[in-house]
Design an enzyme around this catalytic site. Structure first.
Site, PDB file in Angstrom:
ATOM      1  N   LYS A   1       9.954   8.782   4.544  1.00  0.00           N
ATOM      2  CA  LYS A   1       9.687   9.901   3.361  1.00  0.00           C
ATOM      3  C   LYS A   1      10.771  10.846   3.339  1.00  0.00           C
ATOM      4  O   LYS A   1      11.170  11.387   2.181  1.00  0.00           O
ATOM      5  CB  LYS A   1       8.430  10.436   3.937  1.00  0.00           C
ATOM      6  CG  LYS A   1       8.592  11.202   5.304  1.00  0.00           C
ATOM      7  CD  LYS A   1       7.881  10.258   6.225  1.00  0.00           C
ATOM      8  CE  LYS A   1       8.180  10.573   7.614  1.00  0.00           C
ATOM      9  NZ  LYS A   1       7.099  10.188   8.602  1.00  0.00           N
TER      10      LYS A   1
ATOM     11  N   GLU B   1       8.941  12.580  14.732  1.00  0.00           N
ATOM     12  CA  GLU B   1       9.811  11.939  14.136  1.00  0.00           C
ATOM     13  C   GLU B   1      10.943  11.911  15.387  1.00  0.00           C
ATOM     14  O   GLU B   1      10.848  12.526  16.427  1.00  0.00           O
ATOM     15  CB  GLU B   1      10.485  12.884  13.140  1.00  0.00           C
ATOM     16  CG  GLU B   1       9.354  12.843  11.902  1.00  0.00           C
ATOM     17  CD  GLU B   1       9.400  11.458  11.241  1.00  0.00           C
ATOM     18  OE1 GLU B   1      10.456  10.755  10.898  1.00  0.00           O
ATOM     19  OE2 GLU B   1       8.007  11.083  11.340  1.00  0.00           O
TER      20      GLU B   1
ATOM     21  N   GLU C   1       3.823   3.250   0.747  1.00  0.00           N
ATOM     22  CA  GLU C   1       2.524   3.702   0.924  1.00  0.00           C
ATOM     23  C   GLU C   1       2.771   4.383   2.419  1.00  0.00           C
ATOM     24  O   GLU C   1       1.947   5.457   2.838  1.00  0.00           O
ATOM     25  CB  GLU C   1       1.415   2.543   1.043  1.00  0.00           C
ATOM     26  CG  GLU C   1       0.146   2.991   1.303  1.00  0.00           C
ATOM     27  CD  GLU C   1      -0.416   3.857   0.230  1.00  0.00           C
ATOM     28  OE1 GLU C   1      -0.616   3.422  -0.783  1.00  0.00           O
ATOM     29  OE2 GLU C   1      -0.729   4.912   0.729  1.00  0.00           O
TER      30      GLU C   1
ATOM     31  N   GLY D   1       1.558   7.098  13.976  1.00  0.00           N
ATOM     32  CA  GLY D   1       1.492   6.044  15.125  1.00  0.00           C
ATOM     33  C   GLY D   1       2.107   4.882  14.795  1.00  0.00           C
ATOM     34  O   GLY D   1       1.912   4.472  13.398  1.00  0.00           O
TER      35      GLY D   1
ATOM     36  N   ARG E   1      20.417  -0.966  19.072  1.00  0.00           N
ATOM     37  CA  ARG E   1      20.620  -1.591  20.550  1.00  0.00           C
ATOM     38  C   ARG E   1      20.174  -2.887  20.648  1.00  0.00           C
ATOM     39  O   ARG E   1      18.897  -2.937  20.993  1.00  0.00           O
ATOM     40  CB  ARG E   1      20.270  -0.661  21.549  1.00  0.00           C
ATOM     41  CG  ARG E   1      20.867   0.752  21.343  1.00  0.00           C
ATOM     42  CD  ARG E   1      20.235   1.895  22.411  1.00  0.00           C
ATOM     43  NE  ARG E   1      18.967   2.260  21.362  1.00  0.00           N
ATOM     44  CZ  ARG E   1      17.922   3.120  21.907  1.00  0.00           C
ATOM     45  NH1 ARG E   1      18.147   3.478  22.968  1.00  0.00           N
ATOM     46  NH2 ARG E   1      17.050   3.228  21.292  1.00  0.00           N
TER      47      ARG E   1
ATOM     48  N   LYS F   1       7.059  14.807   2.383  1.00  0.00           N
ATOM     49  CA  LYS F   1       5.549  14.128   1.992  1.00  0.00           C
ATOM     50  C   LYS F   1       5.030  14.739   0.611  1.00  0.00           C
ATOM     51  O   LYS F   1       4.399  14.318  -0.112  1.00  0.00           O
ATOM     52  CB  LYS F   1       4.675  14.297   3.121  1.00  0.00           C
ATOM     53  CG  LYS F   1       5.049  13.102   4.186  1.00  0.00           C
ATOM     54  CD  LYS F   1       4.126  13.156   5.605  1.00  0.00           C
ATOM     55  CE  LYS F   1       4.658  12.448   6.729  1.00  0.00           C
ATOM     56  NZ  LYS F   1       4.035  12.523   7.804  1.00  0.00           N
TER      57      LYS F   1
HETATM   58  P1  NDP Z   1      12.016   4.895  15.813  1.00  0.00           P
HETATM   59  O1  NDP Z   1      12.918   5.962  16.097  1.00  0.00           O
HETATM   60  O2  NDP Z   1      10.796   4.537  16.884  1.00  0.00           O
HETATM   61  O3  NDP Z   1      12.718   3.528  15.656  1.00  0.00           O
HETATM   62  C1  NDP Z   1      13.725   3.503  14.494  1.00  0.00           C
HETATM   63  C2  NDP Z   1      14.596   2.186  14.899  1.00  0.00           C
HETATM   64  O4  NDP Z   1      15.461   2.051  13.875  1.00  0.00           O
HETATM   65  C3  NDP Z   1      14.758   1.714  16.302  1.00  0.00           C
HETATM   66  O5  NDP Z   1      14.431   0.129  16.290  1.00  0.00           O
HETATM   67  C4  NDP Z   1      16.443   1.813  16.098  1.00  0.00           C
HETATM   68  O6  NDP Z   1      16.899   0.972  16.761  1.00  0.00           O
HETATM   69  C5  NDP Z   1      16.770   1.571  14.677  1.00  0.00           C
HETATM   70  N1  NDP Z   1      17.906   2.147  14.425  1.00  0.00           N
HETATM   71  C6  NDP Z   1      18.113   3.423  14.311  1.00  0.00           C
HETATM   72  N2  NDP Z   1      19.461   3.802  13.719  1.00  0.00           N
HETATM   73  C7  NDP Z   1      19.894   2.327  13.395  1.00  0.00           C
HETATM   74  C8  NDP Z   1      21.234   1.842  12.843  1.00  0.00           C
HETATM   75  N3  NDP Z   1      21.831   2.571  12.353  1.00  0.00           N
HETATM   76  N4  NDP Z   1      20.821   0.570  12.574  1.00  0.00           N
HETATM   77  C9  NDP Z   1      20.180  -0.415  12.730  1.00  0.00           C
HETATM   78  N5  NDP Z   1      18.777  -0.028  13.414  1.00  0.00           N
HETATM   79  C10 NDP Z   1      18.813   1.385  13.665  1.00  0.00           C
HETATM   80  O7  NDP Z   1      11.232   5.513  14.549  1.00  0.00           O
HETATM   81  P2  NDP Z   1       9.841   5.116  14.086  1.00  0.00           P
HETATM   82  O8  NDP Z   1       9.356   3.873  14.324  1.00  0.00           O
HETATM   83  O9  NDP Z   1       8.729   6.175  14.706  1.00  0.00           O
HETATM   84  O10 NDP Z   1       9.674   5.505  12.418  1.00  0.00           O
HETATM   85  C11 NDP Z   1      10.385   4.794  11.603  1.00  0.00           C
HETATM   86  C12 NDP Z   1      10.318   5.247   9.992  1.00  0.00           C
HETATM   87  O11 NDP Z   1       8.683   5.426   9.967  1.00  0.00           O
HETATM   88  C13 NDP Z   1      10.935   6.640   9.861  1.00  0.00           C
HETATM   89  O12 NDP Z   1      11.252   7.013   8.572  1.00  0.00           O
HETATM   90  C14 NDP Z   1       9.623   7.554  10.069  1.00  0.00           C
HETATM   91  O13 NDP Z   1       9.538   8.733   9.447  1.00  0.00           O
HETATM   92  C15 NDP Z   1       8.711   6.580   9.559  1.00  0.00           C
HETATM   93  N6  NDP Z   1       7.339   6.752   9.871  1.00  0.00           N
HETATM   94  C16 NDP Z   1       6.876   6.911  11.397  1.00  0.00           C
HETATM   95  C17 NDP Z   1       5.693   7.171  11.693  1.00  0.00           C
HETATM   96  C18 NDP Z   1       5.150   7.304  12.962  1.00  0.00           C
HETATM   97  O14 NDP Z   1       4.155   7.705  13.288  1.00  0.00           O
HETATM   98  N7  NDP Z   1       6.016   7.000  14.073  1.00  0.00           N
HETATM   99  C19 NDP Z   1       4.449   7.279  10.751  1.00  0.00           C
HETATM  100  C20 NDP Z   1       5.008   7.067   9.286  1.00  0.00           C
HETATM  101  C21 NDP Z   1       6.196   6.965   8.968  1.00  0.00           C
HETATM  102  P3  NDP Z   1      16.794   0.840  18.536  1.00  0.00           P
HETATM  103  O15 NDP Z   1      15.512   0.172  18.503  1.00  0.00           O
HETATM  104  O16 NDP Z   1      17.959   0.042  19.160  1.00  0.00           O
HETATM  105  O17 NDP Z   1      16.848   2.118  18.938  1.00  0.00           O
HETATM  106  N1  HSE Z   2       6.006  12.376  12.299  1.00  0.00           N
HETATM  107  C1  HSE Z   2       5.135  12.025  11.243  1.00  0.00           C
HETATM  108  C2  HSE Z   2       3.795  12.799  11.690  1.00  0.00           C
HETATM  109  C3  HSE Z   2       4.855  10.549  11.642  1.00  0.00           C
HETATM  110  O1  HSE Z   2       3.697  13.394  12.773  1.00  0.00           O
HETATM  111  O2  HSE Z   2       2.916  12.805  10.910  1.00  0.00           O
HETATM  112  C4  HSE Z   2       3.866  10.124  10.273  1.00  0.00           C
HETATM  113  O3  HSE Z   2       4.564  10.480   9.179  1.00  0.00           O
END
Ligand code: NDP
Ligand code: HSE
Length: 437
Positions: A103, A188, A127, A305, A43, A203
């Site tokens: 992951k 998540e 990583e 985070g 979006r 993981k």
């Molecule tokens: P979020 O849900 O906060 O962000 C996801 C992003 O992906 C958003 O910007 C969203 O767009 C975009 N998106 C979703 N679907 C699509 C699509 N079809 N096309 C283009 N863009 C898309 O996720 P996180 O940042 O929390 O997590 C991202 C990744 O990192 C995941 O794989 C998660 O497992 C991993 N991760 C997360 C951690 C955490 O602590 N949050 C820690 C370690 C790994 P829009 O903004 O427009 O909605």
């Molecule tokens: N949802 C995941 C957690 C994010 O709580 O550990 C980090 O990978």
């Protein structure tokens, strides 16, 4: 170095911030400036606060962005299997380097990504996919490559550790603690992945693959989440000098013919308060690695985070950018050992079982007989009035049994038979016990 950023949510926004704040230092470390070529999101109009980035860089066409000739490195922080797999395979086959925190995808189909990287000649770094900010995968795939790792035990999900720690420390309820973890950006997109253990299982698969030079997929991991852990379990653990953690355990073993195997499991377990993992609270993660020559190593830090995860992403971006400038790529996947995965039934564990039983003569003998029939040795038995009420003869009693180590299949069969006894009113809880309690 021109970067395509896929995703600008919790992690992506912190990646943008760090790229902006550290741009001069990053350029000096790499030997070339890093520039964002585009940011793919779902979006475009979503409020992303005061993000220090040109708004015209946003696009809803990830594939178009990846295919651009001026893109060197693709950073994927979207998550999920598809369309992320299609994007990353496309990028890698085209010779781009990929940095991902995904992951779920790596554990589901890491082979497709590794094969595409080998075909295209770029790097695949991930990583951030395990244990957030903690440098863990690089030590496994580089520093410890001269050693033989025998076991990896860890707390690798921040959300569930946050929930269990809150339940233990303040008596907080499950739902309330999950809501807070989600607000803090730990969970998540679908928190079922956290609380049902899918995230930790993914993981665990990645850790086991790297530690044992084999391919372990999410489907190979025995998985149980924390949704059935009750306040009574937490209190019972405390009474035993223990705490409950969602553990990931990956260990070498052998089958009946003596061939080496690997067993990988994720489940809640009681561990003694003296165990190094017991003091890992909040959304912190910690991973204990045991290796033949190195002995015991412990990795500890923020496991979830936006900013901690972005730190790991940026570390990978620096590494792959340097490689590209030097015209080299990192060593490819090491999966030569090709180990069979051991069934969960063969895992050696101990159980803590709470029963609500009839309070009459012969009950203890009948219960002990079930354990004996399955060759499971009892370590301790504690009996008290039902519901922890006043002592004295009542209709029901609470019975808490802790076993010695036995194969998981024998313990599971014991519990099944206990459930069928008419003197057992209910099996209130069944938890594994790890770590010498
Ligand atoms: P979020 O849900 O906060 O962000 C996801 C992003 O992906 C958003 O910007 C969203 O767009 C975009 N998106 C979703 N679907 C699509 C699509 N079809 N096309 C283009 N863009 C898309 O996720 P996180 O940042 O929390 O997590 C991202 C990744 O990192 C995941 O794989 C998660 O497992 C991993 N991760 C997360 C951690 C955490 O602590 N949050 C820690 C370690 C790994 P829009 O903004 O427009 O909605
Ligand atoms: N949802 C995941 C957690 C994010 O709580 O550990 C980090 O990978």
């Amino acid at each position: 170095m021109r970067l395509a950023l896929l995703g600008c949510g919790t992690v992506g926004q912190e990646v943008v911030r760090l790229l902006h704040e550290q741009s001069a230092d990053l350029a000096a470390r790499i030997g070339a400036p890093l520039e964002i070529a585009g940011i793919a999101v779902r979006r475009i109009g979503r409020d992303r606060g005061d993000l220090p980035v040109d708004p015209t860089l946003f696009t809803t066409d990830p594939l178009g962005l990846i295919k651009r000739d001026d893109v060197d490195v693709v950073i994927e922080v979207v998550g999920g299997i598809e369309p992320a797999r299609t994007w990353l395979v496309e990028a890698l086959r085209a010779g781009k380097s990929v940095v991902t925190a995904n992951k779920a995808l790596l554990a589901e189909d890491g082979a497709a990504l590794h094969d595409a990287a080998a075909e295209g000649g770029g790097d695949l770094y991930y990583e951030a996919s395990v244990a957030g900010a903690i440098p863990l995968l690089r030590p496994l795939r580089e520093s410890l490559h001269g050693d033989r790792i025998t076991r990896v035990t860890g707390i690798v999900n921040g959300t569930t550790n946050f929930i269990l720690s809150a339940m233990d420390a303040t008596g907080a309820g499950f739902a309330e603690a999950l809501e807070e973890a989600t607000e803090l950006g730990y969970a998540e997109a679908d928190p079922t992945a956290d609380v049902e253990g899918f995230d930790a299982a993914a993981k665990a698969a990645i850790l086991a693959s790297l530690a044992f030079h084999t391919r372990v997929a999410a489907a190979d991991v025995h998985r149980e989440g924390i949704t059935e852990v009750t306040a009574a379990d937490v209190a019972s653990a405390r009474a035993m000098g223990c705490t409950i953690k969602l553990l990931c355990i990956a260990a070498r073993g052998a089958d009946a013919a003596g061939r080496e195997t690997v067993g990988v499991r994720v489940h809640p377990a009681m561990i003694p308060l003296t165990h190094p993992l017991a003091s890992v609270g909040d959304a912190f993660n910690a991973v204990f690695v045991e290796a033949d020559a190195a002995g015991q190593l412990m990795f500890y830090g923020r496991g979830a985070g936006g900013a901690p995860t972005a730190s790991a992403v940026l570390g990978d971006v620096v590494a792959v950018s340097r490689n590209r400038l030097a015209g080299v790529r990192a060593a490819s996947e090491s999966a030569y050992a090709d180990l069979a995965v051991r069934p969960m039934g063969e895992a050696l564990t101990r159980y803590h079982i709470s029963l609500d039983v009839a309070d009459r003569p012969g009950v203890l003998e009948a219960v002990a007989g079930v354990f004996a029939r399955h060759d499971v040795s009892i370590a301790t038995v504690r009996q008290g009035p039902a519901g922890g009420g006043p002592a004295g003869r009542g209709d029901d009693a609470d019975l808490v049994i802790v076993t010695h180590v036995a194969p998981d299949a024998a313990l599971a069969a014991t519990v099944r038979e206990l459930r069928g006894l008419d003197i057992v009113r209910s099996v209130a809880s069944v938890l594994r016990v790890e770590g010498g309690a």
